[in-house]
Design a protein around this motif. Structure first.
Motif, short mmCIF file in Angstrom:
data_model
loop_
_atom_site.label_atom_id
_atom_site.label_comp_id
_atom_site.label_asym_id
_atom_site.label_seq_id
_atom_site.Cartn_x
_atom_site.Cartn_y
_atom_site.Cartn_z
N SER A 26 -4.11 31.61 -23.31
CA SER A 26 -5.57 31.70 -23.38
C SER A 26 -6.09 32.19 -22.04
O SER A 26 -5.44 32.04 -21.00
CB SER A 26 -6.17 30.33 -23.66
OG SER A 26 -5.54 29.71 -24.74
N SER A 27 -7.26 32.75 -22.06
CA SER A 27 -7.93 33.06 -20.80
C SER A 27 -9.42 32.93 -21.01
O SER A 27 -9.90 32.98 -22.14
CB SER A 27 -7.58 34.46 -20.30
OG SER A 27 -8.32 35.45 -20.99
N ALA A 28 -10.14 32.74 -19.95
CA ALA A 28 -11.58 32.52 -20.03
C ALA A 28 -12.37 33.81 -19.88
O ALA A 28 -13.59 33.78 -19.79
CB ALA A 28 -12.01 31.52 -18.96
N HIS A 29 -11.67 34.94 -19.86
CA HIS A 29 -12.38 36.21 -19.63
C HIS A 29 -13.39 36.50 -20.72
O HIS A 29 -13.15 36.27 -21.91
CB HIS A 29 -11.38 37.37 -19.58
CG HIS A 29 -10.47 37.32 -18.40
ND1 HIS A 29 -9.26 36.65 -18.42
CD2 HIS A 29 -10.59 37.84 -17.15
CE1 HIS A 29 -8.68 36.77 -17.23
NE2 HIS A 29 -9.45 37.49 -16.45
N GLU B 372 0.43 26.86 -18.76
CA GLU B 372 -0.54 27.89 -19.03
C GLU B 372 -1.72 27.76 -18.09
O GLU B 372 -2.35 26.69 -17.99
CB GLU B 372 -1.02 27.76 -20.48
CG GLU B 372 -2.04 28.78 -20.92
CD GLU B 372 -2.39 28.61 -22.39
OE1 GLU B 372 -1.86 27.67 -23.02
OE2 GLU B 372 -3.20 29.38 -22.89
N ALA B 374 -4.98 28.65 -18.29
CA ALA B 374 -5.85 29.09 -19.39
C ALA B 374 -7.13 29.72 -18.88
O ALA B 374 -7.96 30.14 -19.67
CB ALA B 374 -6.18 27.91 -20.30
N TYR B 375 -7.30 29.78 -17.60
CA TYR B 375 -8.49 30.39 -17.02
C TYR B 375 -8.21 31.86 -16.72
O TYR B 375 -8.90 32.76 -17.21
CB TYR B 375 -8.87 29.64 -15.74
CG TYR B 375 -10.17 30.06 -15.11
CD1 TYR B 375 -10.19 30.76 -13.92
CD2 TYR B 375 -11.37 29.70 -15.70
CE1 TYR B 375 -11.37 31.13 -13.33
CE2 TYR B 375 -12.57 30.07 -15.11
CZ TYR B 375 -12.56 30.77 -13.92
OH TYR B 375 -13.75 31.13 -13.33
N ASN B 376 -7.16 32.11 -15.95
CA ASN B 376 -6.80 33.48 -15.63
C ASN B 376 -5.99 34.16 -16.72
O ASN B 376 -5.90 35.39 -16.75
CB ASN B 376 -6.00 33.54 -14.33
CG ASN B 376 -6.87 33.27 -13.11
OD1 ASN B 376 -7.79 34.02 -12.81
ND2 ASN B 376 -6.58 32.18 -12.41
N GLY B 377 -5.37 33.38 -17.57
CA GLY B 377 -4.62 33.96 -18.67
C GLY B 377 -3.19 34.32 -18.30
O GLY B 377 -2.79 35.48 -18.40
#
Lengths: 385, 499
Positions: A26-29, B372, B374-377
């Motif tokens: 996941s990412s927050a982009h 993970e 999960a912020y930067n991916g």
């Protein structure tokens, strides 16, 4: 086997788990669309006043800058940015032809807008839309072009701050006069007040036109106009400074060949030392600096209306809630410079005129108007964008 | 047998891994109690004598370059323990221990979490590394009271406090403290044993440093919350104090019975939930966020026909760990990690003479990790399996000593490891530090462990137990020819006036 043993066997628990591994993390982009809205008279011209604007995002967390040029519809698209507190700035210089078309005048104007400490956040993959109004502005006539406050690296003297200096630049196309202008630093905690609460205030000498500053020229005001390299090798030579702050009867050093600034108010210290950590410096024009007296803490009260330029700096530029100046003077923060590093902050170049005159950026937002200078350059203004 | 039976000395790492209470997991060292029991339950402790004492010294040395970038280059732990127990007139059993610890860590970064447990993203503080020294004490009290003929209740308390120092400027300090309070019930009959406990704990870690260095011309970076890449949040840059605390619950259940005649089967599950929080001190303090940690550890052992000359046996252990955190300011996941370690042994026990036994079999370890950002991916994945033989020999010659010796070798037979990135990342470059972390997580394809426990009955009228253990993890097929990490442990226990 007895039945209860089967029951117990069923009840016996051994937990074994597998790790759920996704195909992709996941990412927050998310994506951002900034729509520029011209609220000025330039909106009536035959040109798209919101097209070609440089829109800059400045992350409060890590200081990263992203710049996008707006399209023909006045939209700037930022793809794949992260949720954060941002400062946003838009700058659209107007050409001579565009200004003449609307105003019938030969003047320098720009469209600009900014917004500080804005939360930008959307669900991952979504697009957030933000409207940024533009207003017209002119670059200030006189501006701080370089501020060296951090002090030098120990070599060998630690805590060496005597080599601080300010550089003032004529950003206009006409001659400006320094006579009677005031330089002061502002106390913390009065950003919302109608007055500047000055800790120290010093005035340029002169009777009116004794100290002209030509367009594109700069002067240096030093704390001590000396060759500081004789005392601390990592310092600089300010013996050619144009002015210096001198405090009588406090043991301050004076260079008799350099004009002294006139002391208006000096709350403490053997010299006009502005903080190596955080402070705010202002350039003002005021007829009577004593008109409004003092506050309860012996700070000189100076009216906001007299401010020509003001810069707020701090070691942690994300602490916008700790600013000393009103956003009407400076809506941002510059700095982020380590103390005693021998580096400074300098105003960036906005444009260069056809005759080679440098116009420095002045959007009243030091987050965008200034950048970190790895070496001090007293008296030298950058000449490239 | 001279002492309480010490069975299952092999796979010490597994036992250590399972038995990790919340404080042991927090500080990454074990805790000695006055008495041990088959279950992790104070209500299950027993003693054959009315009173007793023991004095112990534990030494552990770890060294090697196959390590996490934030792990110390070398570790030396010294622990001195005094323990004792006494049965009161009303049959209440008191057991307690007191330990003093001195640890030395060489060339370690100054960071939260001082023990690299749980794969939590560390808080980078002062960016320089140096040698660290720790002093600490811990004590335990276990109380067991028979409630009926078959049912007993128990209560235990654990408390620890320690302080760490770094020798080089800016000489930051770390203070830790914590407690675990647990109560339990234990049912015991010849055919069946049932165990359950419930505990609460709180663990704290307080760090402080100075703001900047004039002597070394450095400006240390303070208190950055780091993900798996570049610091994702620069928070509290002027903060030089931070308190991290964790509060949680732990629950265990266990059962033991003869599944088939003379075939004891034992199973126990421990579940733990905790919430961690970080708070800044100083003048510009900012909220730093919190996270959830869940652990589930389970074990199962079964010996078929324990008293037979040849007895098949099986032992299984599983450790599951989950961490999750949200951004302090935005409702987005910040990081997630999940780890599962499964260890198993299946083999045969062969009794040669009355008290001499050989156990041989096959061991297996499966490691699954997903970490993970999960912020930067970006995510780190590892799925590896190691298998190999193990051998344990227990001897008890007709002299006043007993000995258990074991050796185990595991070799990686399967591995699937990779770094995954989100499509939304425009910059696909992997941070070199993330690459180092990934290498440390996935390298290590050969594992050797050997150890011995020797129990002497009469050494100047006292009992003496000596345990020696050596573990070596090596990377034979990787980027470096000699990447390895080894650990040597020595434990000495003196039991005064043993009869």
């Amino acid at each position: 086997m007895k039945s209860y043993q089967y029951c117990l066997l069923i009840c016996t628990v051994f937990l074994f788990s597998c790790v759920d591994t996704p195909d992709m993390p996941s990412s927050a982009h998310f994506n951002l669309r900034i729509h520029l809205q011209d609220t000025t008279v330039f909106n009536t011209g035959d040109f798209v006043s919101t097209s070609g604007a440089v829109v800059t995002l400045l992350s409060q967390t890590d200081g990263k800058r992203l710049a996008i040029t707006s399209d023909d519809e006045g939209n700037a698209y930022f793809n794949s940015i992260l949720p954060d507190y941002y400062s946003i700035s838009a700058n659209r210089p107007l050409s001579v032809e565009e200004i003449w078309e609307v105003l019938n005048k030969n003047e320098m104007w720009a469209l600009g807008g900014d917004s500080s400490n804005v939360v930008l956040f959307a669900d991952p993959g979504d697009t957030m839309t933000l409207v940024l109004p533009l207003s017209r502005s002119r670059a200030g006539n006189l501006v701080f072009s370089e501020i060296y406050y951090s002090g030098s690296r120990p070599d060998p003297i630690p805590n060496y701050f005597h080599d601080q200096f300010l550089e003032i630049y004529n950003n206009s196309e006409t001659v400006q006069y320094l006579d009677s202008l005031i330089i002061c630093d502002a106390e913390y905690g009065f950003a919302d007040d109608e007055f500047i609460h000055a800790i120290h205030a010093y005035m340029f000498p002169g009777t009116g036109k004794d100290y002209p500053l030509m367009p594109g020229e700069a002067i240096i005001v030093a704390q001590d106009a000396l060759n500081h390299t004789l005392y601390n090798k990592s310092s600089i030579d300010l013996s050619d400074a144009d002015f210096e702050f001198y405090v009588k009867d406090k043991g301050d050093v004076n260079n008799p060949d350099v004009p002294d600034m006139i002391q208006i108010h000096h709350k403490y210290g053997i010299d006009f030392l502005y903080s190596v950590f955080n402070d705010a410096l202002l350039l003002l024009k005021i007829d009577d600096p004593y008109k409004f007296g003092y506050d309860n803490f012996e700070h000189l009260l100076l009216p906001l209306s007299g401010v020509i330029d003001g810069v707020d700096y701090r070691e942690n530029v994300s602490l916008l809630d700790k600013k000393r100046l009103s956003p009407s003077i400076d809506s941002g923060l510059t700095g982020g410079v380590p103390s005693y590093s021998g580096t400074s902050v300098g105003r960036v170049v906005d444009k260069i005129t056809d005759d080679g005159r440098v116009i420095l950026k002045d959007t009243n937002n030091s987050s965008f108007d200034f950048s970190h200078c790895k070496s001090r350059t007293p008296g030298e203004v950058p000449n490239d964008i | 047998m001279i002492f309480n039976k010490y069975f299952g000395l092999f796979l010490l790492t597994i036992t250590t891994l399972y038995a990790q209470s919340a404080p042991e997991f927090f500080k990454d060292t074990s805790v000695r109690h006055g008495l041990n029991a088959d279950f992790n339950n104070p209500a299950a402790i027993q003693s054959l004598q009315r009173a007793g004492a023991s004095y112990g010294y534990d030494f552990e040395r770890t060294h090697g370059n196959l390590r996490h970038p934030f792990a110390p280059a070398s570790i030396q732990n010294h622990t001195f323990t005094a323990a004792g127990y006494k049965v009161m007139r009303n049959k209440t059993l008191f057991s307690g221990s007191f330990s003093y610890r001195q640890n030395f860590e060489g060339n370690r970064l100054f960071r939260h979490n001082s023990s690299l447990n749980g794969m939590l993203p560390v808080y980078m503080a002062d960016s320089s590394s140096g040698d660290w020294h720790l002093n600490g004490i811990q004590w335990t009290v276990d109380i067991m009271k028979p409630l009926t003929e078959k049912l007993s209740g128990g209560f235990s308390v654990f408390y620890m406090v320690d302080e760490q120092y770094k020798q080089t400027f800016p000489k930051p300090g770390v203070k830790r403290s914590g407690y675990l309070v647990k109560s339990g019930l234990f049912y015991s009959s010849p055919a069946l044993k049932l165990s359950s406990t419930l505990g609460v704990f709180e663990l704290k870690e307080e760090m402080s440093t100075v703001k900047y260095s004039l002597e070394q011309n450095l400006n240390p970076v303070f208190m950055l919350f780091r993900g798996y890449e570049d610091p994702i949040i620069y928070r509290g840059m002027t903060s030089y104090e931070r308190l991290q605390s964790r509060q949680g619950l732990t629950l265990t259940t266990g059962v033991s019975f003869n599944f088939l005649p003379r075939s004891p089967l034992l199973s126990e599950v421990m579940a733990e939930w905790s919430r961690g929080k970080a708070v800044d001190g100083g003048t510009d303090n900012l909220p730093q966020g919190d996270w959830i940690t869940r652990r589930v550890n389970s074990r199962l052992s079964w010996t078929v026909g324990e008293t037979n000359r040849i007895a098949p046996l099986i032992k299984l252990y599983n450790h599951h760990l989950v961490n999750e955190a949200e951004h302090p300011d935005f409702p987005v996941p910040l990081f997630k990690s999940e780890e599962n370690i499964f260890q198993g042994f299946a083999g045969l026990s062969l009794r040669i003479f009355e008290k001499n036994t050989v156990i041989a079999g096959l061991s297996m370890e499966n490691l699954q990790v997903w970490r993970e950002d999960a912020y930067n991916g970006i995510g780190l994945e590892n799925n590896s399996t190691k298998t190999g033989p193990s051998l344990t020999v227990s001897v008890a010659p007709p002299m006043s000593f007993e000995a258990d010796l074991y050796v185990m070798y595991l070799k990686e037979t399967n591995e699937n490891s990779q770094i995954k990135v989100s499509l939304y990342r425009e910059d696909k470059t992997i941070n070199p530090l993330t690459n180092e972390e990934f290498w440390a997580m996935t390298a290590g394809d050969n594992y050797i462990e050997a150890g011995a426990e020797i129990r002497l009955k009469k050494v100047w009228q006292n009992g003496l137990i000596m345990k020696v253990n050596y573990r070596l993890l090596a990377d034979r097929n990787g980027r470096e020819a000699t990447a390895s990490r080894d650990c040597f442990a020595l434990t000495l226990t003196i039991i005064p006036h043993l009869k």
